[in-house]
Design a protein around this motif. Structure first.
Motif, mmCIF file in Angstrom:
data_model
loop_
_atom_site.group_PDB
_atom_site.id
_atom_site.type_symbol
_atom_site.label_atom_id
_atom_site.label_comp_id
_atom_site.label_asym_id
_atom_site.label_seq_id
_atom_site.Cartn_x
_atom_site.Cartn_y
_atom_site.Cartn_z
ATOM 1 N N LEU A 45 0.856 -1.221 0.117
ATOM 2 C CA LEU A 45 0.137 -0.124 0.124
ATOM 3 C C LEU A 45 0.932 1.137 0.097
ATOM 4 C CD1 LEU A 45 -2.797 1.459 0.059
ATOM 5 C CD2 LEU A 45 -2.756 1.000 2.444
ATOM 6 N N LEU A 46 1.977 1.288 0.834
ATOM 7 C CA LEU A 46 2.665 2.404 0.797
ATOM 8 C C LEU A 46 3.392 2.696 -0.605
ATOM 9 C CD1 LEU A 46 4.564 2.211 4.239
ATOM 10 C CD2 LEU A 46 2.792 4.055 3.591
ATOM 11 N N ARG A 47 3.810 1.654 -0.989
ATOM 12 C CA ARG A 47 4.452 1.640 -2.360
ATOM 13 C C ARG A 47 3.625 2.169 -3.595
ATOM 14 N NH1 ARG A 47 5.417 -4.056 -5.228
ATOM 15 N NH2 ARG A 47 3.324 -4.014 -5.313
ATOM 16 N N GLU A 48 2.235 1.740 -3.407
ATOM 17 C CA GLU A 48 0.983 2.202 -4.350
ATOM 18 C C GLU A 48 1.079 3.972 -4.036
ATOM 19 O OE1 GLU A 48 -0.758 -0.249 -6.843
ATOM 20 O OE2 GLU A 48 1.208 -0.084 -6.380
ATOM 21 N N LEU A 49 0.983 4.324 -2.733
ATOM 22 C CA LEU A 49 1.058 5.567 -2.572
ATOM 23 C C LEU A 49 2.092 6.479 -3.131
ATOM 24 C CD1 LEU A 49 -0.251 5.504 1.165
ATOM 25 C CD2 LEU A 49 -1.624 5.996 -0.746
ATOM 26 N N ALA A 50 3.381 5.965 -3.075
ATOM 27 C CA ALA A 50 4.610 6.398 -3.523
ATOM 28 C C ALA A 50 4.449 6.648 -4.985
ATOM 29 C CB ALA A 50 5.772 5.766 -3.155
ATOM 30 N N HIS A 51 3.780 5.661 -5.735
ATOM 31 C CA HIS A 51 3.560 5.851 -7.206
ATOM 32 C C HIS A 51 2.464 6.908 -7.440
ATOM 33 C CE1 HIS A 51 6.659 3.262 -9.103
ATOM 34 N NE2 HIS A 51 6.752 2.409 -8.081
ATOM 35 N N GLY A 52 1.445 7.033 -6.369
ATOM 36 C CA GLY A 52 0.575 8.000 -6.678
ATOM 37 C C GLY A 52 -0.573 6.949 -7.412
ATOM 38 N N ARG A 53 -0.945 5.729 -6.961
ATOM 39 C CA ARG A 53 -1.852 4.741 -7.436
ATOM 40 C C ARG A 53 -2.916 4.315 -6.419
ATOM 41 N NH1 ARG A 53 2.916 1.706 -10.381
ATOM 42 N NH2 ARG A 53 2.823 0.354 -8.421
ATOM 43 N N LEU A 54 -3.136 5.068 -5.504
ATOM 44 C CA LEU A 54 -4.289 4.952 -4.400
ATOM 45 C C LEU A 54 -5.552 4.406 -5.047
ATOM 46 C CD1 LEU A 54 -5.324 4.721 -1.453
ATOM 47 C CD2 LEU A 54 -5.561 7.206 -1.496
ATOM 48 N N GLN A 55 -5.904 5.131 -6.003
ATOM 49 C CA GLN A 55 -7.226 5.067 -6.547
ATOM 50 C C GLN A 55 -7.261 3.622 -7.424
ATOM 51 O OE1 GLN A 55 -9.702 6.790 -5.561
ATOM 52 N NE2 GLN A 55 -8.243 7.793 -4.579
ATOM 53 N N GLN A 56 -6.139 2.961 -7.847
ATOM 54 C CA GLN A 56 -5.928 1.619 -8.588
ATOM 55 C C GLN A 56 -5.848 0.604 -7.565
ATOM 56 O OE1 GLN A 56 -4.020 4.591 -9.873
ATOM 57 N NE2 GLN A 56 -5.982 5.120 -10.858
ATOM 58 N N THR A 57 -5.092 0.818 -6.512
ATOM 59 C CA THR A 57 -4.935 -0.493 -5.569
ATOM 60 C C THR A 57 -5.974 -1.363 -5.151
ATOM 61 O OG1 THR A 57 -3.346 -0.863 -3.361
ATOM 62 C CG2 THR A 57 -5.202 0.898 -3.357
ATOM 63 N N GLN A 58 -5.862 -2.354 -4.846
ATOM 64 C CA GLN A 58 -6.814 -3.513 -4.512
ATOM 65 C C GLN A 58 -6.464 -3.853 -2.977
ATOM 66 O OE1 GLN A 58 -6.501 -6.675 -7.292
ATOM 67 N NE2 GLN A 58 -7.777 -5.484 -8.791
ATOM 68 N N VAL A 59 -5.470 -3.353 -2.472
ATOM 69 C CA VAL A 59 -5.146 -3.608 -1.100
ATOM 70 C C VAL A 59 -6.008 -3.421 -0.122
ATOM 71 C CG1 VAL A 59 -3.256 -3.193 0.767
ATOM 72 C CG2 VAL A 59 -2.684 -3.454 -1.523
ATOM 73 N N LEU A 60 -6.817 -2.444 -0.294
ATOM 74 C CA LEU A 60 -7.912 -1.928 0.705
ATOM 75 C C LEU A 60 -9.158 -2.546 0.233
ATOM 76 C CD1 LEU A 60 -6.919 1.640 1.036
ATOM 77 C CD2 LEU A 60 -6.333 -0.039 2.711
#
Length: 222
Positions: A45-60
């Motif tokens: 999740l932190l990696r996704e945030l660093a890439h600016g991909r919160l809206q695409q992540t499936q972690v949550l």
């Protein structure tokens, strides 16, 4: 000297809690695999945030309540709180970088949630000169720390303990076998110790025998 992992803290992310990493080498004994799973989710999740991909992540996808993550690197702490809104989307409601130098940089204003983390706007790379004076000096410190944290997080991936690439800012190793032959235990221990002289290493394993082969102070038990 490479980076040191100094803090892992999470609230709202399943069962992850109370993990205090060792600066260079941490061996986590996790018979059920739950802490390993949650640590993978934490760093992913932190990696996704660093890439600016919160809206695409499936972690949550399986999470309802707010999630707060804190990661310490060289005693600089990056903290972020995410909340699901009525429209179903997740947003950043708090984000801050607290530096060992005594500087705290709030990235998100209270009451002004963002779709993506501000950390994503500091990709790895050189810090530009911001001019003369104390404000410029502080800005350069903040920029350098933000870029270092971003690069650290972007480099995350899970690798098998028996064969890994150490050319990363942080080694997350997973050993799935419980019953390892003596020669495999020896190989795992020597490889992890050698790698920890260059980058921080977090090794997750269900094997008590493997954990017992490391120094006692390096071992945590889930």
């Amino acid at each position: 000297m490479s980076n040191r992992l100094t803090r892992i803290q999470a609230e709202g992310l399943r069962s992850l809690r109370g993990i205090v990493p060792r600066p260079r080498l941490t061996v986590l004994v996790d018979p059920e695999g739950t802490a390993t799973r949650d640590l993978v989710a934490f760093f992913t999740l932190l990696r996704e945030l660093a890439h600016g991909r919160l809206q695409q992540t499936q972690v949550l996808d399986a999470v309802d309540g707010p999630v707060t993550l804190v990661l310490g690197m060289d005693d600089d702490d990056y903290s972020v709180t995410l909340r699901r809104f009525p429209d179903g989307g997740w947003r950043v409601v708090h984000e801050e970088l607290s530096l060992l130098a005594g500087i705290s940089i709030p990235f998100v204003e209270p009451g002004s949630p963002r779709d993506e983390a501000v950390l994503a706007t500091f990709p790895p790379g050189p810090t530009p000169s911001l001019g003369e004076g104390e404000a410029a000096w502080l800005g350069e410190i903040a920029d350098r720390a933000s870029r270092a944290m971003n690069g650290f997080l972007r480099g995350f991936r899970v690798q098998p303990a028996e064969s890994f690439d150490a050319d990363v800012p942080f080694l997350f190793l997973e050993e799935r076998d419980v019953d390892l032959p003596a020669n495999a235990v020896w190989d795992r221990v020597q490889a992890a110790r050698a790698a920890s002289s260059r980058v921080p290493v977090l090794l997750c394993t269900p094997s008590v025998a493997l954990a017992d082969a490391f120094d006692l102070e390096d071992v945590l038990r889930a």
